[in-house]
Motif scaffolding. Sequence first.
Motif, PDB file in Angstrom:
ATOM      1  N   VAL A 188       3.811  12.291  13.249  1.00 50.36           N
ATOM      2  CA  VAL A 188       2.484  12.000  13.773  1.00 50.36           C
ATOM      3  C   VAL A 188       1.524  11.967  12.586  1.00 50.36           C
ATOM      4  CG1 VAL A 188       0.591  12.818  15.230  1.00 50.36           C
ATOM      5  CG2 VAL A 188       2.958  12.997  16.025  1.00 50.36           C
ATOM      6  N   THR A 189       0.759  10.880  12.493  1.00 53.32           N
ATOM      7  CA  THR A 189      -0.097  10.629  11.335  1.00 53.32           C
ATOM      8  C   THR A 189      -1.453  10.127  11.805  1.00 53.32           C
ATOM      9  OG1 THR A 189       1.875  10.000  10.078  1.00 53.32           O
ATOM     10  CG2 THR A 189      -0.246   9.308   9.169  1.00 53.32           C
ATOM     11  N   ARG A 190      -2.489  10.569  11.136  1.00 51.07           N
ATOM     12  CA  ARG A 190      -3.833  10.113  11.495  1.00 51.07           C
ATOM     13  C   ARG A 190      -3.965   8.629  11.209  1.00 51.07           C
ATOM     14  NH1 ARG A 190      -7.349   9.044   7.357  1.00 51.07           N
ATOM     15  NH2 ARG A 190      -6.737   9.737   5.287  1.00 51.07           N
ATOM     16  N   LEU A 191      -4.958   8.019  11.847  1.00 49.01           N
ATOM     17  CA  LEU A 191      -5.245   6.608  11.619  1.00 49.01           C
ATOM     18  C   LEU A 191      -6.221   6.429  10.466  1.00 49.01           C
ATOM     19  CD1 LEU A 191      -5.657   5.354  15.300  1.00 49.01           C
ATOM     20  CD2 LEU A 191      -3.624   5.240  13.830  1.00 49.01           C
ATOM     21  N   PHE A 192      -6.279   5.223   9.938  1.00 48.86           N
ATOM     22  CA  PHE A 192      -7.231   4.836   8.916  1.00 48.86           C
ATOM     23  C   PHE A 192      -8.651   5.084   9.423  1.00 48.86           C
ATOM     24  CE2 PHE A 192      -9.976   1.408   7.204  1.00 48.86           C
ATOM     25  CZ  PHE A 192      -9.897   1.707   5.860  1.00 48.86           C
ATOM     26  N   HIS A 193      -9.484   5.678   8.573  1.00 46.06           N
ATOM     27  CA  HIS A 193     -10.874   5.987   8.908  1.00 46.06           C
ATOM     28  C   HIS A 193     -11.768   5.172   7.972  1.00 46.06           C
ATOM     29  CE1 HIS A 193     -14.622   8.118   9.405  1.00 46.06           C
ATOM     30  NE2 HIS A 193     -14.090   8.952  10.275  1.00 46.06           N
ATOM     31  N   PRO A 194     -12.407   4.108   8.486  1.00 46.30           N
ATOM     32  CA  PRO A 194     -13.174   3.213   7.619  1.00 46.30           C
ATOM     33  C   PRO A 194     -14.306   3.860   6.830  1.00 46.30           C
ATOM     34  CG  PRO A 194     -12.824   2.204   9.754  1.00 46.30           C
ATOM     35  CD  PRO A 194     -12.370   3.623   9.861  1.00 46.30           C
ATOM     36  N   ARG A 195     -14.826   4.970   7.260  1.00 45.14           N
ATOM     37  CA  ARG A 195     -15.910   5.620   6.509  1.00 45.14           C
ATOM     38  C   ARG A 195     -15.367   6.546   5.428  1.00 45.14           C
ATOM     39  NH1 ARG A 195     -17.671   2.395   9.046  1.00 45.14           N
ATOM     40  NH2 ARG A 195     -17.581   1.524   6.972  1.00 45.14           N
ATOM     41  N   ASN A 196     -14.169   7.072   5.606  1.00 46.47           N
ATOM     42  CA  ASN A 196     -13.621   8.059   4.673  1.00 46.47           C
ATOM     43  C   ASN A 196     -12.522   7.518   3.769  1.00 46.47           C
ATOM     44  OD1 ASN A 196     -15.298   9.945   5.897  1.00 46.47           O
ATOM     45  ND2 ASN A 196     -13.702  10.671   7.272  1.00 46.47           N
ATOM     46  N   ASP A 197     -11.879   6.436   4.164  1.00 47.31           N
ATOM     47  CA  ASP A 197     -10.728   5.906   3.430  1.00 47.31           C
ATOM     48  C   ASP A 197     -11.064   4.568   2.782  1.00 47.31           C
ATOM     49  OD1 ASP A 197      -9.064   8.006   4.347  1.00 47.31           O
ATOM     50  OD2 ASP A 197      -8.614   6.907   6.188  1.00 47.31           O
ATOM     51  N   LEU A 198     -10.403   4.254   1.682  1.00 49.98           N
ATOM     52  CA  LEU A 198     -10.529   2.955   1.024  1.00 49.98           C
ATOM     53  C   LEU A 198      -9.413   2.038   1.529  1.00 49.98           C
ATOM     54  CD1 LEU A 198     -11.253   4.097  -2.645  1.00 49.98           C
ATOM     55  CD2 LEU A 198     -12.885   3.201  -0.956  1.00 49.98           C
ATOM     56  N   TRP A 199      -9.796   0.847   2.004  1.00 49.98           N
ATOM     57  CA  TRP A 199      -8.830  -0.071   2.598  1.00 49.98           C
ATOM     58  C   TRP A 199      -7.700  -0.398   1.624  1.00 49.98           C
ATOM     59  CZ3 TRP A 199      -6.347  -4.730   2.616  1.00 49.98           C
ATOM     60  CH2 TRP A 199      -5.872  -5.181   3.848  1.00 49.98           C
ATOM     61  N   ASN A 200      -8.040  -0.709   0.378  1.00 50.24           N
ATOM     62  CA  ASN A 200      -7.019  -1.128  -0.591  1.00 50.24           C
ATOM     63  C   ASN A 200      -6.060  -0.023  -0.996  1.00 50.24           C
ATOM     64  OD1 ASN A 200      -7.928  -3.784  -0.647  1.00 50.24           O
ATOM     65  ND2 ASN A 200      -9.385  -3.362  -2.280  1.00 50.24           N
ATOM     66  N   VAL A 201      -6.410   1.208  -0.739  1.00 47.30           N
ATOM     67  CA  VAL A 201      -5.480   2.314  -0.986  1.00 47.30           C
ATOM     68  C   VAL A 201      -4.382   2.324   0.077  1.00 47.30           C
ATOM     69  CG1 VAL A 201      -5.271   4.853  -0.967  1.00 47.30           C
ATOM     70  CG2 VAL A 201      -7.162   3.747  -2.207  1.00 47.30           C
ATOM     71  N   HIS A 202      -4.739   1.973   1.304  1.00 42.95           N
ATOM     72  CA  HIS A 202      -3.814   2.103   2.430  1.00 42.95           C
ATOM     73  C   HIS A 202      -3.126   0.806   2.860  1.00 42.95           C
ATOM     74  CE1 HIS A 202      -4.818   6.279   3.115  1.00 42.95           C
ATOM     75  NE2 HIS A 202      -6.078   5.951   2.883  1.00 42.95           N
ATOM     76  N   PHE A 203      -3.690  -0.356   2.467  1.00 46.51           N
ATOM     77  CA  PHE A 203      -3.149  -1.642   2.927  1.00 46.51           C
ATOM     78  C   PHE A 203      -3.145  -2.670   1.805  1.00 46.51           C
ATOM     79  CE2 PHE A 203      -5.728   0.226   6.368  1.00 46.51           C
ATOM     80  CZ  PHE A 203      -4.789   0.358   7.376  1.00 46.51           C
ATOM     81  N   VAL A 204      -2.307  -3.679   1.982  1.00 44.72           N
ATOM     82  CA  VAL A 204      -2.327  -4.872   1.144  1.00 44.72           C
ATOM     83  C   VAL A 204      -1.998  -6.055   2.056  1.00 44.72           C
ATOM     84  CG1 VAL A 204       0.109  -4.688   0.427  1.00 44.72           C
ATOM     85  CG2 VAL A 204      -1.533  -5.927  -0.998  1.00 44.72           C
ATOM     86  N   ILE A 205      -2.636  -7.200   1.792  1.00 48.66           N
ATOM     87  CA  ILE A 205      -2.308  -8.421   2.522  1.00 48.66           C
ATOM     88  C   ILE A 205      -1.338  -9.221   1.665  1.00 48.66           C
ATOM     89  CG2 ILE A 205      -3.167 -10.546   3.565  1.00 48.66           C
ATOM     90  CD1 ILE A 205      -5.853  -9.141   3.971  1.00 48.66           C
ATOM     91  N   GLU A 206      -0.154  -9.441   2.181  1.00 52.84           N
ATOM     92  CA  GLU A 206       0.878 -10.190   1.479  1.00 52.84           C
ATOM     93  C   GLU A 206       0.565 -11.690   1.532  1.00 52.84           C
ATOM     94  OE1 GLU A 206       4.169  -8.838   0.182  1.00 52.84           O
ATOM     95  OE2 GLU A 206       2.667  -7.260  -0.014  1.00 52.84           O
TER      96      GLU A 206
END
Length: 134
Positions: free
Chosen positions: A76-94
């Motif tokens: 069980v893992t928390r979801l991405f939080h747009p105010r606290n997390d950086l998008w590029n740290v957690h995702f990449v668009i292939e």
Amino acid sequence: MDEGLRQNVRQRAGHRCEYCRMPESATPFVPFHAEHIIAQQHMGTDEADNLALACDRCNAYKGTNLASVDPETGEVTRLFHPRNDLWNVHFVIEPDGKIIGRTDVGRTTARLLMMNAPARVRLRCELSSDELNG
């Protein structure tokens, strides 16, 4: 929630979904939402720091969820939080239009929000990288 606050959320997000990066202009007949990152039923507020711009698909799949299961580890893992997390740290668009989770949070969020549903990937492929990355 008043219209001024909604406009502030849109502008802060650069008129892109803060989860899948889809620009509002890609779906002109389907409005984006100022969604509660932490749902009101979980004591989330209407304050700007608890709001994110979300496309209709991300908003629908996220719902009131705060966490889900990481498809790689089964944890069980928390979801991405747009105010606290950086998008590029957690995702990449292939190059093929798929969004890949780089972390447990990214994998979990991408799976729950169905970011790689075929229609969404096709639409992402039709957009330029500038449109997706602002």
